[in-house]
Motif scaffolding. Structure first.
Motif, mmCIF file in Angstrom:
data_model
loop_
_atom_site.group_PDB
_atom_site.id
_atom_site.type_symbol
_atom_site.label_atom_id
_atom_site.label_comp_id
_atom_site.label_asym_id
_atom_site.label_seq_id
_atom_site.Cartn_x
_atom_site.Cartn_y
_atom_site.Cartn_z
ATOM 1 N N LEU A 69 53.818 34.284 47.194
ATOM 2 C CA LEU A 69 52.392 34.397 47.484
ATOM 3 C C LEU A 69 52.012 35.860 47.386
ATOM 4 N N ASP A 70 50.797 36.131 46.933
ATOM 5 C CA ASP A 70 50.291 37.500 46.944
ATOM 6 C C ASP A 70 49.333 37.684 48.119
ATOM 7 N N LEU A 71 49.587 38.715 48.902
ATOM 8 C CA LEU A 71 48.709 39.069 50.027
ATOM 9 C C LEU A 71 48.068 40.406 49.660
ATOM 10 N N VAL A 72 46.752 40.401 49.478
ATOM 11 C CA VAL A 72 46.074 41.566 48.916
ATOM 12 C C VAL A 72 45.086 42.161 49.914
ATOM 13 N N ALA A 103 47.745 46.576 47.680
ATOM 14 C CA ALA A 103 46.458 47.163 48.059
ATOM 15 C C ALA A 103 45.738 47.542 46.779
ATOM 16 N N VAL A 104 44.438 47.256 46.724
ATOM 17 C CA VAL A 104 43.700 47.543 45.489
ATOM 18 C C VAL A 104 42.723 48.705 45.664
ATOM 19 N N HIS A 105 42.639 49.242 46.900
ATOM 20 C CA HIS A 105 41.889 50.474 47.158
ATOM 21 C C HIS A 105 40.442 50.413 46.672
ATOM 22 N N GLY A 106 39.875 49.220 46.629
ATOM 23 C CA GLY A 106 38.480 49.089 46.221
ATOM 24 C C GLY A 106 38.215 49.595 44.814
ATOM 25 N N ALA A 111 42.602 46.797 40.799
ATOM 26 C CA ALA A 111 42.510 45.355 40.937
ATOM 27 C C ALA A 111 42.917 44.668 39.625
ATOM 28 N N ARG A 112 42.490 45.248 38.508
ATOM 29 C CA ARG A 112 42.848 44.663 37.218
ATOM 30 C C ARG A 112 44.343 44.757 36.962
ATOM 31 N N GLU A 113 44.905 45.886 37.340
ATOM 32 C CA GLU A 113 46.347 46.072 37.199
ATOM 33 C C GLU A 113 47.089 45.054 38.078
ATOM 34 N N TRP A 114 46.536 44.819 39.268
ATOM 35 C CA TRP A 114 47.156 43.843 40.155
ATOM 36 C C TRP A 114 47.089 42.448 39.547
ATOM 37 N N ILE A 115 45.944 42.107 38.965
ATOM 38 C CA ILE A 115 45.800 40.787 38.316
ATOM 39 C C ILE A 115 46.834 40.640 37.193
ATOM 40 N N LEU A 137 36.548 39.480 39.728
ATOM 41 C CA LEU A 137 37.984 39.240 39.834
ATOM 42 C C LEU A 137 38.269 37.885 40.480
ATOM 43 N N HIS A 138 37.410 37.467 41.412
ATOM 44 C CA HIS A 138 37.504 36.081 41.909
ATOM 45 C C HIS A 138 37.497 35.138 40.717
ATOM 46 N N GLU A 139 36.572 35.455 39.804
ATOM 47 C CA GLU A 139 36.392 34.636 38.624
ATOM 48 C C GLU A 139 37.668 34.615 37.775
ATOM 49 N N GLU A 140 38.279 35.780 37.588
ATOM 50 C CA GLU A 140 39.523 35.823 36.798
ATOM 51 C C GLU A 140 40.610 34.976 37.436
ATOM 52 N N LEU A 141 40.703 35.058 38.788
ATOM 53 C CA LEU A 141 41.710 34.261 39.485
ATOM 54 C C LEU A 141 41.453 32.784 39.258
ATOM 55 N N ARG A 142 40.164 32.419 39.258
ATOM 56 C CA ARG A 142 39.824 31.020 39.066
ATOM 57 C C ARG A 142 40.254 30.567 37.672
ATOM 58 N N ILE A 143 40.016 31.434 36.696
ATOM 59 C CA ILE A 143 40.397 31.074 35.335
ATOM 60 C C ILE A 143 41.917 30.950 35.216
ATOM 61 N N LEU A 144 42.645 31.841 35.917
ATOM 62 C CA LEU A 144 44.103 31.759 35.899
ATOM 63 C C LEU A 144 44.596 30.507 36.610
ATOM 64 N N GLY A 145 43.726 29.905 37.420
ATOM 65 C CA GLY A 145 44.142 28.703 38.143
ATOM 66 C C GLY A 145 45.027 29.013 39.337
ATOM 67 N N VAL A 146 44.962 30.248 39.848
ATOM 68 C CA VAL A 146 45.772 30.588 41.020
ATOM 69 C C VAL A 146 44.935 30.323 42.268
ATOM 70 N N PRO A 147 45.428 29.471 43.167
ATOM 71 C CA PRO A 147 44.669 29.185 44.390
ATOM 72 C C PRO A 147 44.414 30.453 45.198
ATOM 73 N N LEU A 148 43.213 30.547 45.741
ATOM 74 C CA LEU A 148 42.788 31.737 46.479
ATOM 75 C C LEU A 148 42.251 31.330 47.847
ATOM 76 N N VAL A 149 42.691 32.048 48.887
ATOM 77 C CA VAL A 149 42.148 31.887 50.240
ATOM 78 C C VAL A 149 41.789 33.273 50.743
ATOM 79 N N VAL A 150 40.657 33.388 51.434
ATOM 80 C CA VAL A 150 40.231 34.684 51.953
ATOM 81 C C VAL A 150 40.408 34.714 53.472
ATOM 82 N N VAL A 151 41.057 35.761 53.951
ATOM 83 C CA VAL A 151 41.084 36.040 55.392
ATOM 84 C C VAL A 151 40.037 37.103 55.619
ATOM 85 N N ASP A 152 39.079 36.774 56.430
ATOM 86 C CA ASP A 152 37.870 37.582 56.464
ATOM 87 C C ASP A 152 37.436 37.900 57.891
ATOM 88 N N PRO A 153 38.068 38.899 58.499
ATOM 89 C CA PRO A 153 37.626 39.250 59.849
ATOM 90 C C PRO A 153 36.189 39.779 59.851
#
Lengths: 342, 342
Positions: A69-72, A103-106, A111-115, A137-153
């Motif tokens: 799993l990737d934790l970003v 970490a993608v440092h905003g 972020a692209r390198e991480w993808i 980038l959400h969109e790219e993940l969707r195209i890759l078909g990798v499930p995404l969950v957001v932890v959002d404090p």
């Protein structure tokens, strides 16, 4: 969610996408692999088709390959980072899954390198902490078909992926009710940044508690902060400089509470004798601040663990229980609150 | 280091190991794969041969596969964990390598499970924080041929793998010299656990500074701690209960320093007016303790980054610059130290 909604038996091929888009198979492949040598129009058309058909780029993992799993994070410098990592790692370890921390440092370059590396290591799912990743980038993940969950404090608006947050409004209510129950009536608030929904939720909880106790909210007692200790320090000084300062403070983040306590110490004021202080987060360090801080506990490790269970459910093609889940917050009473000096 | 000392061209095969050990190829394979159905004598003989010949289990990585490093902690609850993760992730990210973070909780079952998944994900190298992993697992890693580097803030004895630590003795010296330069002569020490070399190194640095200033070390001023805040709290009370308490304290870890500051507050004593306090670590939270803590900075993120560079060097078959490297520590003066009350 398109990728998850597609039945595995009906998955579309790149050839069919190419036919419908009226382009060659190598062109679709270039889009799928994020290459830049495709015109924007063609890319948009192909991505639209990929999305509509829920195309999943990767073949099903072979059972022998170790799951990852990737934790970003945006940055790894927040003190609650380690709490989330701990919750994620424990749950993933139990499921036999490795946790890749990034970490993608905003920065969109990072972020692209991480993808790119995410794709190369064939990660099974992504847990994103905060919504810092830009929506493209959400969109790219969707195209890759990798499930995404957001932890959002922070409570971000309008995410269309499964999101796990904390009960911010209830926490603001409980913090303020605690101070009211001790007899405080002039209660200051050092608020979080207005762009985050969690700041507004905690502020609304604070106001609801005051009104529930028959105290009219006084906006001069609300000062802005940005969750950093410096802003708690400055906000506390601003409240102390009022003609009629509050007798208690609710800082909508523990680090701001620590900055406020230091501002009080700098003026020779004692906590809680001269001013009560309540924080929000329950970071490990506030158990041993001087004095130990009364605060609202955010279950960060639990939020991380739930994110793992949710993303693993998505990898199996199941749906999450709810698109947005908020875990409860709890008042933790320590030594920084007391009745007002009479 | 056996695995790295072998020239790539001369790598031995499992068949040859089997011949030399006088066992079948499947038996060698069972040993390499950590199966239990091999007699202890046979296992020992095969492992000895694997080690002597520097057998590397995994084939050379294919260039298309994404590189991964494993970063392994005993637990993820120490406040300096996130500093090390940050340093490792930044350096690994720059090198295009993903960082898998794990905790083994000091349990051999968890460690074995981690080794199993490490093997399955074909990790390129391992960075182990502290020497918590039992030595039999070091041995397994060696047999797998996975390069190992230890980040060891605690200073463990006798590791025969490349190790990155901090200059503990110099830090103890600098902390104590700072208090001496302010005019303190009775300086208490809340020490770390005696089983860790770093505790002894900091104690020796403290004594060396006292002697260098012509102050005879007084062992009644040295109390034991275990790096947790509770032990700093108890140690501070013990020092205050002495017939002639010190005027300044050096706590050999920041969390113990925070516990000591809280003990002082509980007795109505002010820092630094009534007692100066110096910590060790420079955890992010002590910048905003009340008061902000004077401490010795351990470059934890830099230690993590150097570990990444070292382990990547090992994966290329190069040798580390030195088997043990200590990065320098620095005195950071904040608000918790002042001349003694006259």
């Amino acid at each position: 969610m398109a990728a998850q909604e597609t039945d595995a038996g009906s998955r579309i091929t790149i050839t069919e996408i190419a036919r419908q888009a009226g382009v060659s198979v190598p062109t679709v492949s270039r889009v799928v692999n994020g290459r830049s040598d495709v015109s924007p129009q063609t890319r948009a058309r192909v991505e639209d088709l990929l999305r509509r058909h829920g195309y999943r780029r990767r073949p099903a993992s072979s059972p022998s390959r170790a799951a990852l799993l990737d934790l970003v994070f945006n940055d790894l410098d927040s003190p609650w980072t380690v709490e989330i990592i701990r919750g994620v790692e424990e749950e993933a370890h139990t499921a036999g899954v490795g946790t890749v921390v990034s970490a993608v440092h905003g920065r969109s370059g990072d972020a692209r390198e991480w993808i790119r590396t995410l794709r190369a290591r064939a990660s099974d799912g992504v847990i994103l902490v905060t919504s810092a990743l830009e929506s493209s980038l959400h969109e790219e993940l969707r195209i890759l078909g990798v499930p995404l969950v957001v932890v959002d404090p922070g409570g971000s608006p309008g995410l269309d992926v499964p999101t796990i947050g904390a009960a911010n409004w209830s926490g603001g209510l409980a913090a303020t009710q605690h101070l009211l129950s001790l007899g405080h009536r002039r209660i200051g608030l050092i608020a979080g940044p207005p762009r985050l929904l969690c700041s507004r939720a905690r502020l609304d909880g604070y106001r609801a508690a005051l009104e529930g106790a028959g105290v009219t909210p006084d906006d001069t007692l609300v000062v802005p902060g940005d969750f950093r200790p410096e802003s708690g320090h400055a906000g506390c000084h601003a409240l102390l400089d009022l003609p009629e300062p509050p007798t208690a403070l609710f800082a909508a983040g523990d680090q701001m509470a620590l900055g406020a306590v230091e501002a009080l110490r700098g003026r020779g004021l004692r906590v809680p004798q001269d001013m009560s202080v309540v924080g929000f987060d329950d970071l490990p360090e506030v158990r041993w601040s001087a004095p130990p801080l009364t605060t609202i506990r955010q279950p960060l490790a639990d939020m991380g663990a739930l994110a793992v269970r949710t993303v693993l459910r998505l990898t199996r093609g199941e749906q999450p229980d709810s698109p947005r889940v908020e875990l409860g917050t709890d008042l933790v009473v320590r030594a920084s609150t007391a009745p007002p000096a009479s």
